[in-house]
Scaffold this motif. Structure first.
Motif, PDB file in Angstrom:
ATOM      1  N   TYR A 241       0.656  -1.168   0.075  1.00  0.00           N
ATOM      2  CA  TYR A 241      -0.093   0.056   0.121  1.00  0.00           C
ATOM      3  C   TYR A 241       0.905   1.263  -0.097  1.00  0.00           C
ATOM      4  CZ  TYR A 241      -4.745  -1.913   0.311  1.00  0.00           C
ATOM      5  OH  TYR A 241      -5.687  -2.526  -0.022  1.00  0.00           O
ATOM      6  N   SER A 242       1.978   1.104   0.703  1.00  0.00           N
ATOM      7  CA  SER A 242       2.856   2.271   0.658  1.00  0.00           C
ATOM      8  C   SER A 242       3.507   2.542  -0.818  1.00  0.00           C
ATOM      9  CB  SER A 242       4.013   2.054   1.438  1.00  0.00           C
ATOM     10  OG  SER A 242       5.002   3.331   1.432  1.00  0.00           O
ATOM     11  N   LYS A 243       3.761   1.648  -1.338  1.00  0.00           N
ATOM     12  CA  LYS A 243       4.410   1.381  -2.933  1.00  0.00           C
ATOM     13  C   LYS A 243       3.182   2.042  -3.536  1.00  0.00           C
ATOM     14  CE  LYS A 243       7.167   0.417  -6.267  1.00  0.00           C
ATOM     15  NZ  LYS A 243       7.068  -0.854  -6.950  1.00  0.00           N
ATOM     16  N   LEU A 244       2.005   1.596  -3.413  1.00  0.00           N
ATOM     17  CA  LEU A 244       1.033   2.147  -4.254  1.00  0.00           C
ATOM     18  C   LEU A 244       0.811   3.500  -4.334  1.00  0.00           C
ATOM     19  CD1 LEU A 244      -1.846   1.818  -5.669  1.00  0.00           C
ATOM     20  CD2 LEU A 244      -3.081   1.711  -3.592  1.00  0.00           C
ATOM     21  N   LEU A 245       0.974   4.177  -3.284  1.00  0.00           N
ATOM     22  CA  LEU A 245       1.192   5.606  -3.106  1.00  0.00           C
ATOM     23  C   LEU A 245       2.299   6.334  -4.046  1.00  0.00           C
ATOM     24  CD1 LEU A 245       0.726   6.647   0.594  1.00  0.00           C
ATOM     25  CD2 LEU A 245      -0.814   6.623  -1.163  1.00  0.00           C
ATOM     26  N   SER A 246       3.112   5.876  -4.184  1.00  0.00           N
ATOM     27  CA  SER A 246       4.256   6.167  -5.024  1.00  0.00           C
ATOM     28  C   SER A 246       4.115   5.873  -6.564  1.00  0.00           C
ATOM     29  CB  SER A 246       5.722   5.909  -4.747  1.00  0.00           C
ATOM     30  OG  SER A 246       5.786   4.314  -4.713  1.00  0.00           O
ATOM     31  N   ASN A 247       3.455   4.955  -6.847  1.00  0.00           N
ATOM     32  CA  ASN A 247       3.135   4.237  -7.922  1.00  0.00           C
ATOM     33  C   ASN A 247       1.971   5.120  -8.712  1.00  0.00           C
ATOM     34  OD1 ASN A 247       3.506   0.720  -7.436  1.00  0.00           O
ATOM     35  ND2 ASN A 247       4.890   2.287  -8.636  1.00  0.00           N
ATOM     36  N   THR A 248       1.177   5.944  -7.894  1.00  0.00           N
ATOM     37  CA  THR A 248       0.061   6.575  -8.391  1.00  0.00           C
ATOM     38  C   THR A 248       0.816   7.861  -9.367  1.00  0.00           C
ATOM     39  OG1 THR A 248       0.085   8.273  -6.838  1.00  0.00           O
ATOM     40  CG2 THR A 248      -1.774   6.382  -6.637  1.00  0.00           C
ATOM     41  N   LEU A 249       1.960   7.945  -9.157  1.00  0.00           N
ATOM     42  CA  LEU A 249       2.683   8.987 -10.178  1.00  0.00           C
ATOM     43  C   LEU A 249       3.138   8.510 -11.336  1.00  0.00           C
ATOM     44  CD1 LEU A 249       5.070  10.710  -7.381  1.00  0.00           C
ATOM     45  CD2 LEU A 249       2.606  11.390  -8.042  1.00  0.00           C
ATOM     46  N   ASN A 250       2.969   7.013 -11.591  1.00  0.00           N
ATOM     47  CA  ASN A 250       3.485   6.481 -13.026  1.00  0.00           C
ATOM     48  C   ASN A 250       2.758   6.988 -14.021  1.00  0.00           C
ATOM     49  OD1 ASN A 250       4.994   4.811 -11.304  1.00  0.00           O
ATOM     50  ND2 ASN A 250       4.273   2.913 -12.272  1.00  0.00           N
TER      51      ASN A 250
ATOM     52  N   LEU B   8       1.303  18.832  -8.885  1.00  0.00           N
ATOM     53  CA  LEU B   8       0.404  17.643  -9.227  1.00  0.00           C
ATOM     54  C   LEU B   8       0.863  16.481  -8.471  1.00  0.00           C
ATOM     55  CD1 LEU B   8      -0.036  18.245 -13.021  1.00  0.00           C
ATOM     56  CD2 LEU B   8      -1.802  18.378 -11.284  1.00  0.00           C
ATOM     57  N   ALA B   9       2.024  16.075  -8.439  1.00  0.00           N
ATOM     58  CA  ALA B   9       2.505  14.775  -7.762  1.00  0.00           C
ATOM     59  C   ALA B   9       2.189  14.811  -6.442  1.00  0.00           C
ATOM     60  CB  ALA B   9       4.239  14.730  -7.838  1.00  0.00           C
ATOM     61  N   ALA B  10       2.341  16.065  -5.733  1.00  0.00           N
ATOM     62  CA  ALA B  10       2.047  16.157  -4.309  1.00  0.00           C
ATOM     63  C   ALA B  10       0.630  15.960  -4.011  1.00  0.00           C
ATOM     64  CB  ALA B  10       2.506  17.382  -3.637  1.00  0.00           C
ATOM     65  N   ARG B  11      -0.300  16.451  -5.034  1.00  0.00           N
ATOM     66  CA  ARG B  11      -1.664  16.427  -4.568  1.00  0.00           C
ATOM     67  C   ARG B  11      -2.159  14.997  -5.264  1.00  0.00           C
ATOM     68  NH1 ARG B  11      -3.066  21.218  -8.614  1.00  0.00           N
ATOM     69  NH2 ARG B  11      -5.269  20.301  -8.341  1.00  0.00           N
ATOM     70  N   THR B  12      -1.719  14.221  -5.930  1.00  0.00           N
ATOM     71  CA  THR B  12      -1.889  12.867  -6.488  1.00  0.00           C
ATOM     72  C   THR B  12      -1.547  11.995  -5.220  1.00  0.00           C
ATOM     73  OG1 THR B  12      -1.175  13.402  -8.683  1.00  0.00           O
ATOM     74  CG2 THR B  12      -1.164  10.912  -7.885  1.00  0.00           C
ATOM     75  N   MET B  13      -0.475  12.006  -4.513  1.00  0.00           N
ATOM     76  CA  MET B  13      -0.286  11.362  -3.221  1.00  0.00           C
ATOM     77  C   MET B  13      -1.008  11.618  -2.158  1.00  0.00           C
ATOM     78  SD  MET B  13       3.911  10.553  -3.797  1.00  0.00           S
ATOM     79  CE  MET B  13       3.772   9.515  -2.352  1.00  0.00           C
ATOM     80  N   ALA B  14      -1.473  12.922  -1.962  1.00  0.00           N
ATOM     81  CA  ALA B  14      -2.104  13.224  -0.861  1.00  0.00           C
ATOM     82  C   ALA B  14      -3.489  12.852  -0.903  1.00  0.00           C
ATOM     83  CB  ALA B  14      -2.205  14.801  -1.000  1.00  0.00           C
ATOM     84  N   GLU B  15      -4.319  12.623  -2.237  1.00  0.00           N
ATOM     85  CA  GLU B  15      -5.539  11.987  -2.495  1.00  0.00           C
ATOM     86  C   GLU B  15      -5.331  10.456  -2.021  1.00  0.00           C
ATOM     87  OE1 GLU B  15      -7.374  14.463  -6.021  1.00  0.00           O
ATOM     88  OE2 GLU B  15      -6.718  12.247  -6.221  1.00  0.00           O
ATOM     89  N   GLY B  16      -4.074   9.741  -2.393  1.00  0.00           N
ATOM     90  CA  GLY B  16      -4.069   8.353  -1.758  1.00  0.00           C
ATOM     91  C   GLY B  16      -3.823   8.449  -0.179  1.00  0.00           C
TER      92      GLY B  16
ATOM     93  N   GLY C  53      -6.436   4.345 -10.309  1.00  0.00           N
ATOM     94  CA  GLY C  53      -7.813   3.740 -10.194  1.00  0.00           C
ATOM     95  C   GLY C  53      -8.079   3.090  -8.946  1.00  0.00           C
ATOM     96  N   GLU C  54      -7.076   2.307  -8.322  1.00  0.00           N
ATOM     97  CA  GLU C  54      -7.477   1.857  -6.763  1.00  0.00           C
ATOM     98  C   GLU C  54      -7.701   3.222  -5.765  1.00  0.00           C
ATOM     99  OE1 GLU C  54      -7.800  -0.664  -3.826  1.00  0.00           O
ATOM    100  OE2 GLU C  54      -7.361  -1.617  -5.989  1.00  0.00           O
ATOM    101  N   VAL C  55      -6.947   4.336  -5.932  1.00  0.00           N
ATOM    102  CA  VAL C  55      -7.329   5.560  -5.202  1.00  0.00           C
ATOM    103  C   VAL C  55      -8.786   5.989  -5.600  1.00  0.00           C
ATOM    104  CG1 VAL C  55      -6.598   7.779  -4.819  1.00  0.00           C
ATOM    105  CG2 VAL C  55      -4.742   5.964  -5.077  1.00  0.00           C
ATOM    106  N   VAL C  56      -9.326   6.023  -6.710  1.00  0.00           N
ATOM    107  CA  VAL C  56     -10.386   6.402  -7.401  1.00  0.00           C
ATOM    108  C   VAL C  56     -11.270   5.441  -6.748  1.00  0.00           C
ATOM    109  CG1 VAL C  56     -11.986   6.688  -9.156  1.00  0.00           C
ATOM    110  CG2 VAL C  56      -9.809   7.641  -9.418  1.00  0.00           C
ATOM    111  N   LEU C  57     -11.302   4.242  -6.709  1.00  0.00           N
ATOM    112  CA  LEU C  57     -12.137   3.326  -6.189  1.00  0.00           C
ATOM    113  C   LEU C  57     -12.296   3.369  -4.742  1.00  0.00           C
ATOM    114  CD1 LEU C  57     -14.022   0.690  -6.417  1.00  0.00           C
ATOM    115  CD2 LEU C  57     -11.920  -0.650  -6.066  1.00  0.00           C
TER     116      LEU C  57
END
Length: 342
Positions: A192-201, A220-228, A286-290
């Motif tokens: 799950y920790s790796k998922l947060l960084s992978n949202t930047l892929n 954008l990267a900071a906001r992406t991970m903040a949502e996660g 998509g996991e974050v969105v779900l």
């Protein structure tokens, strides 16, 4: 043990190649141009020590592998291909009786957190592996790994939780093959920790890695991970924190010192470069969105990145071809739409 590497791309090729170099039996499973190259010229593995060709047994699928009771199935396909792979392998007979799903361990060495659930529907013995391994697969038959002195760090444990003798034995083989392989009872916390960084892929895939260091990209990267982080908190899901990461990896830091034109390029970027027509964004952003939809947390940045990544893959658009300012504009529009419907 013999390792059957299902998906001999960047991760599967490097792990399989180095297991073979340390004396372990390995079968590489691939398809298309990758399989053709493996059969014709073998696997070309490049690390900071140099490039060497490896002639290893390879197969197109389970119909070409006589499964044995001592086999370990290491699943390294992209998450969007997991169901097809798991269905194909789980029902195959194993010498001595039983099927692979009944008899053999399957290790999910993949990004995202859905693969283990999919595997557990089909296999009795499922293992989660959190993969920190800077690897590149762009050209058929060639994989490279830039980590030194360890090639990568692979946290491994039983799914959903726990450790056992099989996990310990796999880890021992990996550690003989220039990987750090901590055996942990909570491997999904690491994933799950790796998922947060992978949202930047997805952001790196559509805009290119340099965009991640520009001011707009950093925002954008900071906001992406903040949502996660927000959706994990809302869902009550615990992920490994930065301090724990640093403590666990002290002395095992993987330094990237191999020069490469694709250095820093993520797995999603590589998928676009290879023109595969698919990408794993549904299982990352998509996991974050779900989770956001399930727990009432807005996730407009991840929604935009998921949509754009899928469009790029489907339309085979060039990796890194969208200015990061266009992504920011799309995110602003999505955020406005969220406010209007709130």
């Amino acid at each position: 043990m013999r390792y059957v590497i299902i998906g001999a791309g960047a991760i599967g090729g490097v792990v399989g190649g180095q297991l073979a170099e340390s004396g372990h039996e390995v079968v590489l499973v691939a398809r298309g141009a990758q399989l053709a190259a493996l059969r014709e010229t073998g696997l070309r593995l490049t690390t900071p020590e140099g490039t060497r060709p490896l002639r290893l047994p390879c197969a197109a699928g389970p119909e070409e592998v006589d499964l044995r009771p001592d086999d370990v199935l290491l699943l390294a396909v992209k998450s969007q291909d997991s169901v097809a792979a798991l269905d194909a392998w789980s029902g195959r007979p194993v010498a001595g009786g039983g099927t692979a799903g009944e008899m053999l361990p399957v290790v999910c060495a993949q990004n995202g957190v859905e693969n283990e659930r999919l595997a557990l529907r089909r296999f009795r013995r499922v293992y989660a592996m959190c993969v920190y391994l800077p690897a590149i697969f762009i050209e058929p038959g060639a994989v490279s790994a830039a980590g030194d002195p360890m090639t990568g760090v692979l946290h491994l444990g039983r799914y959903p939780t726990g450790v056992d003798a099989t996990a310990t034995a796999i880890a021992a083989d990996l550690e003989k093959s220039r990987f750090a392989a901590p055996v942990v009872p909570d491997a999904m916390r690491w994933k799950y920790s790796k998922l947060l960084s992978n949202t930047l892929n997805s952001l790196g895939a559509v805009c290119g890695a340099p965009a991640l260091s520009a001011p707009v990209g950093l925002d954008l990267a900071a906001r992406t991970m903040a949502e996660g982080r927000a959706v994990l908190a809302a869902a009550g899901i615990e992920a490994v924190g930065e301090a724990e990461h640093m403590a666990a990896r002290d002395g095992l830091v993987v330094q990237v010192r191999m020069e490469s034109g694709a250095a820093g390029a993520g797995s999603s970027w590589q998928s676009l470069v290879r023109g595969t027509g698919s990408i794993e964004a549904d299982y990352l952003n998509g996991e974050v969105v779900l989770l956001g939809a399930l727990h009432g947390v807005p996730t407009p940045v991840n929604e935009v990145l998921q949509r754009l990544a899928n469009e790029f893959a489907r339309e085979r658009r060039a990796a890194g071809s969208m200015p990061v300012e266009e992504v920011a504009a799309a995110v602003a529009a999505a955020e406005l739409a969220h406010r209007d419907t709130a």
